[in-house]
Motif scaffolding. Structure first.
Motif, PDB file in Angstrom:
ATOM      1  N   ILE A   9      81.195  29.904   3.670  1.00  0.00           N
ATOM      2  CA  ILE A   9      80.349  30.144   2.513  1.00  0.00           C
ATOM      3  C   ILE A   9      78.887  29.927   2.901  1.00  0.00           C
ATOM      4  CG2 ILE A   9      82.205  29.376   0.999  1.00  0.00           C
ATOM      5  CD1 ILE A   9      80.698  26.762   0.568  1.00  0.00           C
ATOM      6  N   GLY A  10      77.969  30.366   2.057  1.00  0.00           N
ATOM      7  CA  GLY A  10      76.564  30.138   2.362  1.00  0.00           C
ATOM      8  C   GLY A  10      75.679  31.248   1.844  1.00  0.00           C
ATOM      9  N   ILE A  11      74.572  31.459   2.545  1.00  0.00           N
ATOM     10  CA  ILE A  11      73.604  32.497   2.182  1.00  0.00           C
ATOM     11  C   ILE A  11      73.178  33.218   3.453  1.00  0.00           C
ATOM     12  CG2 ILE A  11      71.344  32.985   1.145  1.00  0.00           C
ATOM     13  CD1 ILE A  11      71.645  30.410  -0.493  1.00  0.00           C
ATOM     14  N   ASP A  12      73.198  34.546   3.427  1.00  0.00           N
ATOM     15  CA  ASP A  12      72.797  35.373   4.569  1.00  0.00           C
ATOM     16  C   ASP A  12      71.756  36.381   4.100  1.00  0.00           C
ATOM     17  OD1 ASP A  12      72.647  37.454   6.552  1.00  0.00           O
ATOM     18  OD2 ASP A  12      74.543  36.725   7.385  1.00  0.00           O
ATOM     19  N   LEU A  13      70.526  36.211   4.570  1.00  0.00           N
ATOM     20  CA  LEU A  13      69.437  37.113   4.177  1.00  0.00           C
ATOM     21  C   LEU A  13      68.977  37.980   5.342  1.00  0.00           C
ATOM     22  CD1 LEU A  13      67.348  34.602   2.011  1.00  0.00           C
ATOM     23  CD2 LEU A  13      69.173  36.162   1.297  1.00  0.00           C
ATOM     24  N   TYR A  14      69.794  38.041   6.388  1.00  0.00           N
ATOM     25  CA  TYR A  14      69.430  38.814   7.572  1.00  0.00           C
ATOM     26  C   TYR A  14      69.599  40.309   7.344  1.00  0.00           C
ATOM     27  CZ  TYR A  14      69.541  40.550  12.386  1.00  0.00           C
ATOM     28  OH  TYR A  14      69.295  41.248  13.539  1.00  0.00           O
ATOM     29  N   TRP A  15      70.742  40.690   6.809  1.00  0.00           N
ATOM     30  CA  TRP A  15      71.046  42.107   6.649  1.00  0.00           C
ATOM     31  C   TRP A  15      70.489  42.684   5.349  1.00  0.00           C
ATOM     32  CZ3 TRP A  15      72.563  44.200  10.939  1.00  0.00           C
ATOM     33  CH2 TRP A  15      73.324  43.469  11.846  1.00  0.00           C
ATOM     34  N   ASP A  16      70.595  41.932   4.269  1.00  0.00           N
ATOM     35  CA  ASP A  16      70.295  42.499   2.954  1.00  0.00           C
ATOM     36  C   ASP A  16      69.983  41.372   1.969  1.00  0.00           C
ATOM     37  OD1 ASP A  16      70.115  43.997   0.667  1.00  0.00           O
ATOM     38  OD2 ASP A  16      72.144  44.835   0.774  1.00  0.00           O
ATOM     39  N   LYS A  17      68.899  41.513   1.231  1.00  0.00           N
ATOM     40  CA  LYS A  17      68.526  40.498   0.241  1.00  0.00           C
ATOM     41  C   LYS A  17      68.830  40.946  -1.188  1.00  0.00           C
ATOM     42  CE  LYS A  17      64.855  38.720   3.215  1.00  0.00           C
ATOM     43  NZ  LYS A  17      63.401  38.443   3.359  1.00  0.00           N
ATOM     44  N   THR A  18      69.550  42.058  -1.325  1.00  0.00           N
ATOM     45  CA  THR A  18      69.831  42.619  -2.649  1.00  0.00           C
ATOM     46  C   THR A  18      70.516  41.615  -3.566  1.00  0.00           C
ATOM     47  OG1 THR A  18      70.087  44.816  -1.659  1.00  0.00           O
ATOM     48  CG2 THR A  18      70.958  44.501  -3.892  1.00  0.00           C
ATOM     49  N   PHE A  19      71.482  40.893  -3.017  1.00  0.00           N
ATOM     50  CA  PHE A  19      72.284  40.000  -3.851  1.00  0.00           C
ATOM     51  C   PHE A  19      71.950  38.523  -3.600  1.00  0.00           C
ATOM     52  CE2 PHE A  19      74.940  43.850  -3.359  1.00  0.00           C
ATOM     53  CZ  PHE A  19      75.031  44.212  -4.708  1.00  0.00           C
ATOM     54  N   ILE A  20      70.697  38.226  -3.376  1.00  0.00           N
ATOM     55  CA  ILE A  20      70.319  36.842  -3.094  1.00  0.00           C
ATOM     56  C   ILE A  20      70.683  35.916  -4.255  1.00  0.00           C
ATOM     57  CG2 ILE A  20      67.934  37.277  -3.849  1.00  0.00           C
ATOM     58  CD1 ILE A  20      67.078  35.045  -1.902  1.00  0.00           C
ATOM     59  N   HIS A  21      70.488  36.374  -5.488  1.00  0.00           N
ATOM     60  CA  HIS A  21      70.842  35.534  -6.641  1.00  0.00           C
ATOM     61  C   HIS A  21      72.350  35.302  -6.675  1.00  0.00           C
ATOM     62  CE1 HIS A  21      71.012  33.862 -10.667  1.00  0.00           C
ATOM     63  NE2 HIS A  21      71.928  34.765 -10.979  1.00  0.00           N
ATOM     64  N   GLU A  22      73.125  36.377  -6.483  1.00  0.00           N
ATOM     65  CA  GLU A  22      74.583  36.260  -6.509  1.00  0.00           C
ATOM     66  C   GLU A  22      75.079  35.384  -5.345  1.00  0.00           C
ATOM     67  OE1 GLU A  22      73.537  39.950  -8.752  1.00  0.00           O
ATOM     68  OE2 GLU A  22      72.865  38.992  -6.898  1.00  0.00           O
ATOM     69  N   GLN A  23      74.474  35.551  -4.161  1.00  0.00           N
ATOM     70  CA  GLN A  23      74.859  34.719  -3.022  1.00  0.00           C
ATOM     71  C   GLN A  23      74.617  33.237  -3.317  1.00  0.00           C
ATOM     72  OE1 GLN A  23      73.807  35.540   1.034  1.00  0.00           O
ATOM     73  NE2 GLN A  23      73.552  37.726   0.665  1.00  0.00           N
ATOM     74  N   THR A  24      73.464  32.953  -3.910  1.00  0.00           N
ATOM     75  CA  THR A  24      73.117  31.566  -4.222  1.00  0.00           C
ATOM     76  C   THR A  24      74.103  30.966  -5.216  1.00  0.00           C
ATOM     77  OG1 THR A  24      70.774  32.038  -3.813  1.00  0.00           O
ATOM     78  CG2 THR A  24      71.290  30.049  -5.085  1.00  0.00           C
ATOM     79  N   GLU A  25      74.440  31.737  -6.250  1.00  0.00           N
ATOM     80  CA  GLU A  25      75.370  31.235  -7.261  1.00  0.00           C
ATOM     81  C   GLU A  25      76.786  31.099  -6.701  1.00  0.00           C
ATOM     82  OE1 GLU A  25      74.703  29.943 -10.362  1.00  0.00           O
ATOM     83  OE2 GLU A  25      72.780  30.028  -9.322  1.00  0.00           O
ATOM     84  N   ALA A  26      77.206  32.058  -5.875  1.00  0.00           N
ATOM     85  CA  ALA A  26      78.529  31.970  -5.259  1.00  0.00           C
ATOM     86  C   ALA A  26      78.611  30.746  -4.349  1.00  0.00           C
ATOM     87  CB  ALA A  26      78.831  33.237  -4.469  1.00  0.00           C
ATOM     88  N   PHE A  27      77.544  30.490  -3.629  1.00  0.00           N
ATOM     89  CA  PHE A  27      77.491  29.311  -2.762  1.00  0.00           C
ATOM     90  C   PHE A  27      77.591  28.035  -3.581  1.00  0.00           C
ATOM     91  CE2 PHE A  27      74.562  26.569   0.048  1.00  0.00           C
ATOM     92  CZ  PHE A  27      75.629  26.077   0.771  1.00  0.00           C
TER      93      PHE A  27
END
Length: 254
Positions: free
Chosen positions: A94-112
């Motif tokens: 789990i975590g946050i990956d902003l290398y490839w795509d930042k489109t879902f940064i909010h969703e990634q943060t909440e999922a994390f």
């Protein structure tokens, strides 16, 4: 004895020779292999491998940040379904990956965040994926810290200061084949990290260590990671193996 704390040998890259891959790992001293999940599409293959080799393979359950989209809540429901259904040894990766795509940064943060909460609920360690997102990840971790939250920063490639921050939070550093790369600079960071804070991993089939760099990685190559870290710390390989194995056994309860 070595423990590969992060390996995806259930992936399609190993379809043709999976039994041989597991055998080679065993022959090279790797007695246990932790299998982090990716998303709903990888669960069956991962669990099939676990059931085939229950004394060697240990499953984790989680949603990888690059698999997070607008429907991430459905994926999280499936994760909790599995956590209730059978035994897992951690939440990951789990975590946050902003290398490839930042489109879902909010969703990634909440999922994390929600998966960290699951980890506390089920009293499991977390395996954290960080790519171009150390500050974002650390802020969420600090806000959710406590209640026994523990884990490892998988494939750590940060600075010496970031390593100190991770250790200060009570987390381990997952070190893999990158430490063998000539110009990675990771060896200099690892030199300043006590082995009691280190876990060994391959991230197979990725990040293959020297001397096999450029080829498919596998768990048997963990010995090259161990040798490099032992060299950095001027320890016998057997001693480095003992320390990191104890670290993994304690963190994951295996």
């Amino acid at each position: 004895m070595l423990i590969d704390t992060h390996s995806h040998i259930y992936s399609e890259e190993f379809t043709e020779d999976l039994d041989e891959v597991v055998q080679r790992a065993f022959e090279n001293g790797v007695r246990k292999i932790l299998l982090p999940n990716i998303d709903s599409s990888s669960v069956k293959k991962m669990l099939d491998l676990t059931d085939q080799y229950p004394q060697i393979c240990y499953p984790l359950m989680g949603l990888h940040p690059t698999s997070v989209t607008e429907d991430y809540e459905e994926e999280l429901e499936l994760i909790e379904f599995w956590l209730k259904k059978r035994k897992f040894y951690g939440i990951g990766e789990i975590g946050i990956d902003l290398y490839w795509d930042k489109t879902f940064i909010h969703e990634q943060t909440e999922a994390f965040r929600k998966q960290l909460q699951l980890a506390k609920k089920y009293r499991l360690p977390v395996v954290v994926h960080v790519r171009d997102s150390f500050q974002e990840v650390f802020e969420v971790l600090e806000s959710e810290a406590g209640e026994g939250l523990s884990g490892v920063f998988h494939s750590f490639t940060g600075t010496a200061e970031q390593a100190r921050q991770v250790v200060g939070l009570g987390f381990k550093l997952g070190i893999n084949g990158i430490v063998t790369f000539k110009n990675s600079g990771l060896d200099q960071v690892v030199a300043n990290v006590d082995p009691s804070h280190i876990l060994l991993e391959t991230d197979a089939p990725y990040l293959t260590p020297v001397p096999f760099r450029g080829k498919r990685n596998e768990s048997s190559y963990l010995i090259y990671v161990a040798r490099k870290i032992a060299e950095i710390h001027q320890l016998p390989v057997a001693e480095l193996a003992r320390i990191t194995t104890e670290n993994a056994e304690k963190l994951f309860g295996i």
